[in-house]
Design a protein around this motif. Structure first.
Motif, PDB file in Angstrom:
ATOM      1  N   LEU A 185      55.381  39.698 -55.382  1.00 38.58           N
ATOM      2  CA  LEU A 185      55.796  38.298 -55.454  1.00 38.58           C
ATOM      3  C   LEU A 185      57.174  38.166 -56.089  1.00 38.58           C
ATOM      4  N   LEU A 186      57.399  38.828 -57.207  1.00 37.19           N
ATOM      5  CA  LEU A 186      58.696  38.731 -57.877  1.00 37.19           C
ATOM      6  C   LEU A 186      59.814  39.303 -57.013  1.00 37.19           C
ATOM      7  N   LEU A 187      59.545  40.399 -56.315  1.00 38.49           N
ATOM      8  CA  LEU A 187      60.532  40.964 -55.389  1.00 38.49           C
ATOM      9  C   LEU A 187      60.841  39.969 -54.264  1.00 38.49           C
ATOM     10  N   HIS A 210      63.205  40.634 -45.321  1.00 38.90           N
ATOM     11  CA  HIS A 210      62.067  39.715 -45.493  1.00 38.90           C
ATOM     12  C   HIS A 210      60.860  40.184 -44.681  1.00 38.90           C
ATOM     13  N   LEU A 211      61.095  40.588 -43.450  1.00 31.66           N
ATOM     14  CA  LEU A 211      59.979  41.048 -42.612  1.00 31.66           C
ATOM     15  C   LEU A 211      59.377  42.343 -43.150  1.00 31.66           C
ATOM     16  N   LEU A 212      60.182  43.241 -43.707  1.00 34.06           N
ATOM     17  CA  LEU A 212      59.644  44.460 -44.315  1.00 34.06           C
ATOM     18  C   LEU A 212      58.772  44.138 -45.524  1.00 34.06           C
ATOM     19  N   LEU A 213      59.183  43.162 -46.320  1.00 35.31           N
ATOM     20  CA  LEU A 213      58.345  42.731 -47.449  1.00 35.31           C
ATOM     21  C   LEU A 213      57.033  42.122 -46.957  1.00 35.31           C
ATOM     22  N   PHE A 214      57.106  41.365 -45.855  1.00 35.14           N
ATOM     23  CA  PHE A 214      55.884  40.786 -45.290  1.00 35.14           C
ATOM     24  C   PHE A 214      54.957  41.889 -44.780  1.00 35.14           C
ATOM     25  N   LEU A 215      55.510  42.897 -44.124  1.00 31.98           N
ATOM     26  CA  LEU A 215      54.698  44.021 -43.652  1.00 31.98           C
ATOM     27  C   LEU A 215      54.097  44.801 -44.825  1.00 31.98           C
ATOM     28  N   ALA A 216      54.853  44.939 -45.916  1.00 31.39           N
ATOM     29  CA  ALA A 216      54.320  45.591 -47.117  1.00 31.39           C
ATOM     30  C   ALA A 216      53.147  44.789 -47.674  1.00 31.39           C
ATOM     31  N   TYR A 217      53.262  43.474 -47.676  1.00 32.27           N
ATOM     32  CA  TYR A 217      52.152  42.601 -48.133  1.00 32.27           C
ATOM     33  C   TYR A 217      50.921  42.811 -47.239  1.00 32.27           C
ATOM     34  N   ILE A 259      50.072  32.285 -48.593  1.00 31.66           N
ATOM     35  CA  ILE A 259      50.975  31.248 -48.083  1.00 31.66           C
ATOM     36  C   ILE A 259      52.420  31.566 -48.462  1.00 31.66           C
ATOM     37  N   LEU A 260      52.647  31.975 -49.719  1.00 33.21           N
ATOM     38  CA  LEU A 260      54.004  32.339 -50.141  1.00 33.21           C
ATOM     39  C   LEU A 260      54.555  33.506 -49.329  1.00 33.21           C
ATOM     40  N   MET A 261      53.732  34.527 -49.107  1.00 33.96           N
ATOM     41  CA  MET A 261      54.194  35.695 -48.355  1.00 33.96           C
ATOM     42  C   MET A 261      54.466  35.338 -46.895  1.00 33.96           C
ATOM     43  N   ILE A 262      53.593  34.534 -46.304  1.00 30.37           N
ATOM     44  CA  ILE A 262      53.779  34.140 -44.904  1.00 30.37           C
ATOM     45  C   ILE A 262      55.049  33.313 -44.742  1.00 30.37           C
ATOM     46  N   VAL A 263      55.246  32.320 -45.621  1.00 26.55           N
ATOM     47  CA  VAL A 263      56.399  31.439 -45.491  1.00 26.55           C
ATOM     48  C   VAL A 263      57.692  32.132 -45.908  1.00 26.55           C
ATOM     49  N   LEU A 264      57.717  32.725 -47.130  1.00 25.82           N
ATOM     50  CA  LEU A 264      58.965  33.285 -47.649  1.00 25.82           C
ATOM     51  C   LEU A 264      59.374  34.590 -46.981  1.00 25.82           C
ATOM     52  N   ASN A 265      58.421  35.360 -46.504  1.00 27.64           N
ATOM     53  CA  ASN A 265      58.783  36.627 -45.861  1.00 27.64           C
ATOM     54  C   ASN A 265      58.571  36.589 -44.355  1.00 27.64           C
ATOM     55  N   GLY A 266      57.408  36.146 -43.911  1.00 30.74           N
ATOM     56  CA  GLY A 266      57.120  36.158 -42.477  1.00 30.74           C
ATOM     57  C   GLY A 266      57.951  35.170 -41.687  1.00 30.74           C
ATOM     58  N   VAL A 267      57.838  33.883 -42.020  1.00 29.20           N
ATOM     59  CA  VAL A 267      58.540  32.840 -41.262  1.00 29.20           C
ATOM     60  C   VAL A 267      60.050  32.918 -41.493  1.00 29.20           C
ATOM     61  N   VAL A 268      60.455  32.980 -42.762  1.00 27.46           N
ATOM     62  CA  VAL A 268      61.892  33.058 -43.055  1.00 27.46           C
ATOM     63  C   VAL A 268      62.487  34.337 -42.451  1.00 27.46           C
ATOM     64  N   GLY A 269      61.784  35.456 -42.612  1.00 26.97           N
ATOM     65  CA  GLY A 269      62.276  36.716 -42.059  1.00 26.97           C
ATOM     66  C   GLY A 269      62.433  36.677 -40.551  1.00 26.97           C
ATOM     67  N   ALA A 270      61.426  36.152 -39.854  1.00 24.89           N
ATOM     68  CA  ALA A 270      61.490  36.066 -38.390  1.00 24.89           C
ATOM     69  C   ALA A 270      62.634  35.151 -37.945  1.00 24.89           C
ATOM     70  N   CYS A 271      62.799  34.022 -38.632  1.00 26.11           N
ATOM     71  CA  CYS A 271      63.877  33.092 -38.270  1.00 26.11           C
ATOM     72  C   CYS A 271      65.251  33.702 -38.526  1.00 26.11           C
ATOM     73  N   LEU A 272      65.409  34.343 -39.688  1.00 22.94           N
ATOM     74  CA  LEU A 272      66.706  34.954 -40.001  1.00 22.94           C
ATOM     75  C   LEU A 272      67.014  36.112 -39.056  1.00 22.94           C
TER      76      LEU A 272
END
Length: 182
Positions: free
Chosen positions: A144-146, A168-175, A43-56
Motif C-alpha cells: 500500500l505505501l509503495l 502501476h500495472l506491475l504493482l497491481f499484478l504483485a497485489y 479497491i485501492l489496488m484496483i483503482v490506484l494501480n489497475g485502472v490508473v495503470g491501464a489508462c496511463l
C-alpha cells in the motif's frame, strides 16, 4: 461537471458502492473480521494501480506523453492518502487495543476523517457485534505505501508516459499474486 465536483462525485460513488457491498456481506453474518480491511485494500489496488495503470499505459502507447488536469489529480490524492494510511496502516501501529483494531476514540476520529465507507463499516460492526479488523499486515502495508508513493510521482507533474503506467500495472499484478498466495 466542473472540477473539483467531478472528482468528488466519482470518489463518493466508489465509496458508496464499496460501502453497500461490505454492508450486505456483514449483515448476512458471513463476513470475516478482516472483510472491510481486505475490501478497502482491494479497491485501492484496483483503482490506484489497475485502472490508473491501464489508462496511463494505453494513453502512453497512443500519445507517447499525456497531459492531464493536475488540480483534480492532486485533490484526489489529498483525500485518498490520509484515508488509506489512517484507515489501513494506523490500526496496526496503535497499542490501545490488541489485534489491529481501533479504540472507541480512534474509531470516532476515523469516522470524522472519512466520508462514507469506514464509518458505515464501523457502525455496522458495532450494531451487529462483529469485530472489525482494519490494520494491514506487514506485506500489505508495504504494498500500500509503495502504491501511494508511486501514485504521487505521476501526479507531481502534469505529464505522464508509458513507463509510469507499466509500473502501476506491475504493482497491481504483485497485489494479485500476493492475494492468490494467501
Amino acid at each position: 461537471m466542473r472540477e473539483p465536483f467531478g472528482t468528488l462525485v466519482l470518489t463518493l460513488s466508489m465509496s458508496g458502492m464499496e460501502m453497500m457491498m461490505i454492508a450486505a456481506v456483514m449483515f448476512t453474518g458471513h463476513g470475516s473480521a478482516t472483510l472491510a480491511r481486505d475490501t478497502m485494500l482491494a479497491i485501492l489496488m484496483i483503482v490506484l494501480n489497475g485502472v490508473v495503470g491501464a489508462c496511463l499505459l494505453a494513453g502512453g502507447l497512443r500519445y507517447r506523453e499525456q497531459t492531464y488536469n493536475l488540480y483534480s489529480a492532486n485533490s484526489f490524492l489529498a483525500v485518498i492518502l490520509p484515508l488509506a494510511v489512517l484507515g489501513l496502516v494506523l490500526p496496526s501501529m496503535t497499542v490501545t487495543t490488541p489485534g489491529s483494531t481501533l479504540s472507541m476514540l480512534e474509531s470516532v476520529f476515523l469516522v470524522f476523517m472519512s466520508l462514507l465507507t469506514i464509518p458505515a463499516v464501523l457502525a455496522i460492526g458495532f450494531a451487529t457485534g462483529q469485530r472489525v479488523v482494519l490494520g494491514l499486515d506487514g506485506v500489505d502495508t508495504v504494498l500500500l505505501l509503495l502504491t501511494l508513493v508511486v501514485s504521487m510521482l505521476p501526479f507531481a507533474l502534469s505529464r505522464t508516459n508509458v513507463l509510469i503506467g507499466a509500473v502501476h500495472l506491475l504493482l497491481f499484478l504483485a497485489y494479485l499474486m500476493l492475494m492468490v498466495e494467501k
